[in-house]
Scaffold this motif. Structure first.
Motif, PDB file in Angstrom:
ATOM      1  N   MET A  26      33.893 109.103  40.145  1.00 44.14           N
ATOM      2  CA  MET A  26      32.449 109.202  40.366  1.00 44.14           C
ATOM      3  C   MET A  26      32.006 108.156  41.394  1.00 44.14           C
ATOM      4  SD  MET A  26      29.317 108.900  37.614  1.00 44.14           S
ATOM      5  CE  MET A  26      29.861 110.395  36.767  1.00 44.14           C
ATOM      6  N   VAL A  27      31.234 108.588  42.379  1.00 39.95           N
ATOM      7  CA  VAL A  27      30.764 107.688  43.429  1.00 39.95           C
ATOM      8  C   VAL A  27      29.732 106.720  42.856  1.00 39.95           C
ATOM      9  CG1 VAL A  27      29.622 107.580  45.674  1.00 39.95           C
ATOM     10  CG2 VAL A  27      31.162 109.481  45.147  1.00 39.95           C
ATOM     11  N   THR A  28      29.850 105.430  43.237  1.00 45.57           N
ATOM     12  CA  THR A  28      28.917 104.424  42.745  1.00 45.57           C
ATOM     13  C   THR A  28      27.892 104.066  43.810  1.00 45.57           C
ATOM     14  OG1 THR A  28      30.249 102.565  43.520  1.00 45.57           O
ATOM     15  CG2 THR A  28      30.762 103.455  41.327  1.00 45.57           C
ATOM     16  N   LEU A  29      26.846 103.393  43.375  1.00 46.79           N
ATOM     17  CA  LEU A  29      25.817 102.939  44.299  1.00 46.79           C
ATOM     18  C   LEU A  29      26.391 101.975  45.321  1.00 46.79           C
ATOM     19  CD1 LEU A  29      22.172 102.102  43.479  1.00 46.79           C
ATOM     20  CD2 LEU A  29      23.505 100.405  44.707  1.00 46.79           C
ATOM     21  N   ALA A  30      27.317 101.123  44.884  1.00 50.14           N
ATOM     22  CA  ALA A  30      27.937 100.154  45.805  1.00 50.14           C
ATOM     23  C   ALA A  30      28.711 100.861  46.909  1.00 50.14           C
ATOM     24  CB  ALA A  30      28.861  99.220  45.026  1.00 50.14           C
ATOM     25  N   GLU A  31      29.377 101.962  46.569  1.00 51.88           N
ATOM     26  CA  GLU A  31      30.130 102.711  47.577  1.00 51.88           C
ATOM     27  C   GLU A  31      29.185 103.352  48.593  1.00 51.88           C
ATOM     28  OE1 GLU A  31      34.080 104.056  45.050  1.00 51.88           O
ATOM     29  OE2 GLU A  31      32.212 105.191  44.817  1.00 51.88           O
ATOM     30  N   VAL A  32      28.037 103.826  48.125  1.00 54.91           N
ATOM     31  CA  VAL A  32      27.037 104.375  49.045  1.00 54.91           C
ATOM     32  C   VAL A  32      26.554 103.283  49.993  1.00 54.91           C
ATOM     33  CG1 VAL A  32      24.727 105.377  49.217  1.00 54.91           C
ATOM     34  CG2 VAL A  32      26.294 106.179  47.444  1.00 54.91           C
ATOM     35  N   ALA A  33      26.322 102.081  49.450  1.00 53.44           N
ATOM     36  CA  ALA A  33      25.854 100.965  50.271  1.00 53.44           C
ATOM     37  C   ALA A  33      26.866 100.617  51.354  1.00 53.44           C
ATOM     38  CB  ALA A  33      25.571  99.750  49.379  1.00 53.44           C
ATOM     39  N   ARG A  34      28.149 100.556  50.990  1.00 51.94           N
ATOM     40  CA  ARG A  34      29.181 100.242  51.984  1.00 51.94           C
ATOM     41  C   ARG A  34      29.257 101.326  53.054  1.00 51.94           C
ATOM     42  NH1 ARG A  34      32.069  98.418  47.401  1.00 51.94           N
ATOM     43  NH2 ARG A  34      33.177 100.411  47.226  1.00 51.94           N
ATOM     44  N   HIS A  35      29.172 102.578  52.623  1.00 46.27           N
ATOM     45  CA  HIS A  35      29.265 103.694  53.566  1.00 46.27           C
ATOM     46  C   HIS A  35      28.103 103.674  54.552  1.00 46.27           C
ATOM     47  CE1 HIS A  35      29.089 107.935  54.943  1.00 46.27           C
ATOM     48  NE2 HIS A  35      30.400 107.953  54.715  1.00 46.27           N
ATOM     49  N   ALA A  36      26.907 103.303  54.069  1.00 47.39           N
ATOM     50  CA  ALA A  36      25.724 103.287  54.928  1.00 47.39           C
ATOM     51  C   ALA A  36      25.559 101.982  55.681  1.00 47.39           C
ATOM     52  CB  ALA A  36      24.478 103.551  54.077  1.00 47.39           C
ATOM     53  N   GLY A  37      26.360 100.959  55.320  1.00 47.96           N
ATOM     54  CA  GLY A  37      26.258  99.663  55.979  1.00 47.96           C
ATOM     55  C   GLY A  37      25.010  98.901  55.610  1.00 47.96           C
ATOM     56  N   VAL A  38      24.575  99.049  54.354  1.00 51.59           N
ATOM     57  CA  VAL A  38      23.391  98.336  53.874  1.00 51.59           C
ATOM     58  C   VAL A  38      23.726  97.678  52.543  1.00 51.59           C
ATOM     59  CG1 VAL A  38      21.810  99.934  55.028  1.00 51.59           C
ATOM     60  CG2 VAL A  38      22.503 100.375  52.663  1.00 51.59           C
ATOM     61  N   SER A  39      22.786  96.917  52.021  1.00 52.84           N
ATOM     62  CA  SER A  39      22.989  96.282  50.724  1.00 52.84           C
ATOM     63  C   SER A  39      22.731  97.283  49.602  1.00 52.84           C
ATOM     64  CB  SER A  39      22.042  95.096  50.562  1.00 52.84           C
ATOM     65  OG  SER A  39      20.701  95.541  50.493  1.00 52.84           O
ATOM     66  N   ALA A  40      23.274  96.958  48.430  1.00 56.80           N
ATOM     67  CA  ALA A  40      23.058  97.821  47.268  1.00 56.80           C
ATOM     68  C   ALA A  40      21.577  97.895  46.908  1.00 56.80           C
ATOM     69  CB  ALA A  40      23.871  97.311  46.075  1.00 56.80           C
ATOM     70  N   SER A  41      20.868  96.785  47.092  1.00 53.55           N
ATOM     71  CA  SER A  41      19.437  96.782  46.770  1.00 53.55           C
ATOM     72  C   SER A  41      18.667  97.726  47.685  1.00 53.55           C
ATOM     73  CB  SER A  41      18.875  95.363  46.866  1.00 53.55           C
ATOM     74  OG  SER A  41      19.027  94.850  48.189  1.00 53.55           O
ATOM     75  N   THR A  42      19.099  97.848  48.944  1.00 53.52           N
ATOM     76  CA  THR A  42      18.428  98.769  49.860  1.00 53.52           C
ATOM     77  C   THR A  42      18.596 100.208  49.400  1.00 53.52           C
ATOM     78  OG1 THR A  42      18.733  97.279  51.744  1.00 53.52           O
ATOM     79  CG2 THR A  42      18.340  99.599  52.242  1.00 53.52           C
ATOM     80  N   VAL A  43      19.808 100.551  48.954  1.00 49.83           N
ATOM     81  CA  VAL A  43      20.042 101.898  48.420  1.00 49.83           C
ATOM     82  C   VAL A  43      19.148 102.137  47.210  1.00 49.83           C
ATOM     83  CG1 VAL A  43      21.722 103.468  47.383  1.00 49.83           C
ATOM     84  CG2 VAL A  43      22.418 101.934  49.251  1.00 49.83           C
ATOM     85  N   SER A  44      19.041 101.114  46.347  1.00 50.56           N
ATOM     86  CA  SER A  44      18.205 101.232  45.161  1.00 50.56           C
ATOM     87  C   SER A  44      16.746 101.465  45.530  1.00 50.56           C
ATOM     88  CB  SER A  44      18.335  99.976  44.297  1.00 50.56           C
ATOM     89  OG  SER A  44      17.526 100.063  43.152  1.00 50.56           O
ATOM     90  N   TYR A  45      16.266 100.744  46.569  1.00 52.51           N
ATOM     91  CA  TYR A  45      14.875 100.899  46.997  1.00 52.51           C
ATOM     92  C   TYR A  45      14.631 102.287  47.603  1.00 52.51           C
ATOM     93  CZ  TYR A  45      14.429  95.844  46.367  1.00 52.51           C
ATOM     94  OH  TYR A  45      14.410  94.581  45.843  1.00 52.51           O
ATOM     95  N   VAL A  46      15.617 102.817  48.301  1.00 50.48           N
ATOM     96  CA  VAL A  46      15.489 104.170  48.844  1.00 50.48           C
ATOM     97  C   VAL A  46      15.356 105.185  47.715  1.00 50.48           C
ATOM     98  CG1 VAL A  46      16.702 106.010  50.086  1.00 50.48           C
ATOM     99  CG2 VAL A  46      16.672 103.679  51.019  1.00 50.48           C
ATOM    100  N   LEU A  47      16.136 104.997  46.664  1.00 50.98           N
ATOM    101  CA  LEU A  47      16.124 105.916  45.530  1.00 50.98           C
ATOM    102  C   LEU A  47      14.840 105.809  44.717  1.00 50.98           C
ATOM    103  CD1 LEU A  47      19.806 105.505  44.319  1.00 50.98           C
ATOM    104  CD2 LEU A  47      18.827 107.528  45.394  1.00 50.98           C
ATOM    105  N   SER A  48      14.364 104.588  44.510  1.00 53.47           N
ATOM    106  CA  SER A  48      13.210 104.381  43.637  1.00 53.47           C
ATOM    107  C   SER A  48      11.882 104.466  44.367  1.00 53.47           C
ATOM    108  CB  SER A  48      13.311 103.014  42.953  1.00 53.47           C
ATOM    109  OG  SER A  48      13.153 101.964  43.907  1.00 53.47           O
ATOM    110  N   GLY A  49      11.899 104.201  45.689  1.00 51.05           N
ATOM    111  CA  GLY A  49      10.658 104.199  46.449  1.00 51.05           C
ATOM    112  C   GLY A  49       9.786 102.990  46.168  1.00 51.05           C
TER     113      GLY A  49
END
Length: 360
Positions: A1-24
């Motif tokens: 299962m893909v994790t949030l951290a893996e998405v962050a690495r793939h996008a070249g951003v921090s995990a918190s940025t991915v979280s903010y994109v998801l939560s708005g």
């Protein structure tokens, strides 16, 4: 299962940025948001629903309260439920289906547990015990049905009173003066279910205006119960030449019984139904009918409740409660003429009451 951290690495951003994109919860530049969303799609990431709800005070779930009873015609209920589910997905929401007959307790469970962002309620009674809680909670809610007191509620439904009037008008204009109504099961009227009561209100009102006699008999819908109901109708009102049927389960048995008794439809007796279009056209005689706009009701209920969610800012809790307004959307009935209705037979004219005869 893909994790949030893996998405962050793939996008070249921090995990918190991915979280903010998801939560708005924070503003993210359009370029960064697009990069994160592209990584989410490419990796097939699905955020944990429970964690997302805790983090954002959102569940992205609509609770659909659809009590299933033995006297309910399930296909119509399921058609509404499917329309609710497909429209909810267009708004990126899933549907939690509650089929128990819990009444107010179901509302308390949804509100208290935070299971859903909003509620859609079906099988609405005129004096529904759930409504005081619905009025008190800040959780957005929409009713598919119309109670006696709709103040501070949002409701969508077929205009069943107008439906009843339309059925009487059609038969009366064809010369029918003794009309019997084959209704829902007795329990439906005993609990004062809104659609059934409102249909009868419309029937009685228009019958009184047009000098038509009305006989209303509930029916369980089985072949045996329909046989008893039909025998009772012709015993009490031998001059009956028109039938209005608001009971999908009774339609097939009714037509079979009329045929077995040698009563031709529509030459001897006309039949108007209030039912789904598929039920009307699949009978041995295609039925003149007012169709139940189940899909439209389900779709519109979701649109109304999602507008409420958006108005509340998408979050839940007393701080975001929106002042309750009264909004009622009644869909106008449409009568489709088919083979089951015709001019009243001349042999019944001697039994027909004068226009001044009151409706019963």
């Amino acid at each position: 299962m893909v994790t949030l951290a893996e998405v962050a690495r793939h996008a070249g951003v921090s995990a918190s940025t991915v979280s903010y994109v998801l939560s708005g919860k924070r503003t993210i530049s359009s370029q960064t948001r697009e990069r994160v969303e592209r990584s989410i799609r490419e990796l097939g990431y699905h955020p944990n629903a429970g964690a997302r709800a805790l983090a954002s005070s959102k569940s992205d779930i609509i609770a659909l309260m659809m009590p299933l009873r033995t006297d309910t015609f399930v296909p119509v209920m399921m058609e509404i439920a499917i329309a609710v589910a497909t429209t909810a997905r267009e708004h990126r929401h899933d549907v939690l289906l509650l089929t128990g007959q819990e009444g107010p307790e179901a509302v308390r469970r949804v509100v208290g547990s935070g299971l859903a962002d909003a509620m859609i309620m079906m099988d609405v009674e005129l004096d529904d015990a759930r409504l005081p809680l619905v009025r008190e909670t800040p959780r957005p809610a929409v009713l598919i049905g119309l109670p006696a007191d709709a103040r501070h509620l949002t409701c969508v439904d077929l205009d069943f009173a107008a439906t009843g009037r339309l059925c009487v008008e059609h038969l009366a204009e064809l010369g029918h003066r003794d009309i019997a109504v084959v209704g829902e099961a007795a329990a439906v009227y005993e609990r004062h279910t809104g659609f059934a009561e409102r249909t009868m209100d419309g029937i009685r009102q228009r019958a009184g205006e047009m000098g038509v006699r009305i006989l209303h008999r509930p029916c369980e819908g089985s072949y045996e119960s329909m046989a008893g109901t039909l025998a009772r109708i012709f015993d009490e009102r031998p001059a009956t030449t028109g039938l209005i049927v608001q009971n999908e389960s009774a339609i097939g048995p009714l037509l079979s019984l009329l045929r077995a008794q040698g009563r031709a439809v529509p030459e001897d007796i006309s039949v108007v139904a209030i039912c789904p279009e598929a039920v009307a056209v699949q009978q041995s005689v295609a039925l003149t009918a007012v169709s139940i706009p189940a899909e439209e009701m389900g779709r519109r209920a979701v649109e109304l409740v999602m507008a409420k969610v958006k108005q509340a800012g998408g979050t839940r809790g007393p701080a975001t409660a929106v002042a309750a307004e009264t909004r009622i959307e009644l869909l106008p009935p449409q009568l489709t003429l088919r083979s089951s209705t015709g001019l009243a037979p001349t042999h019944a004219s001697a039994h027909a009451p004068s226009p001044s005869t009151p409706a019963r």
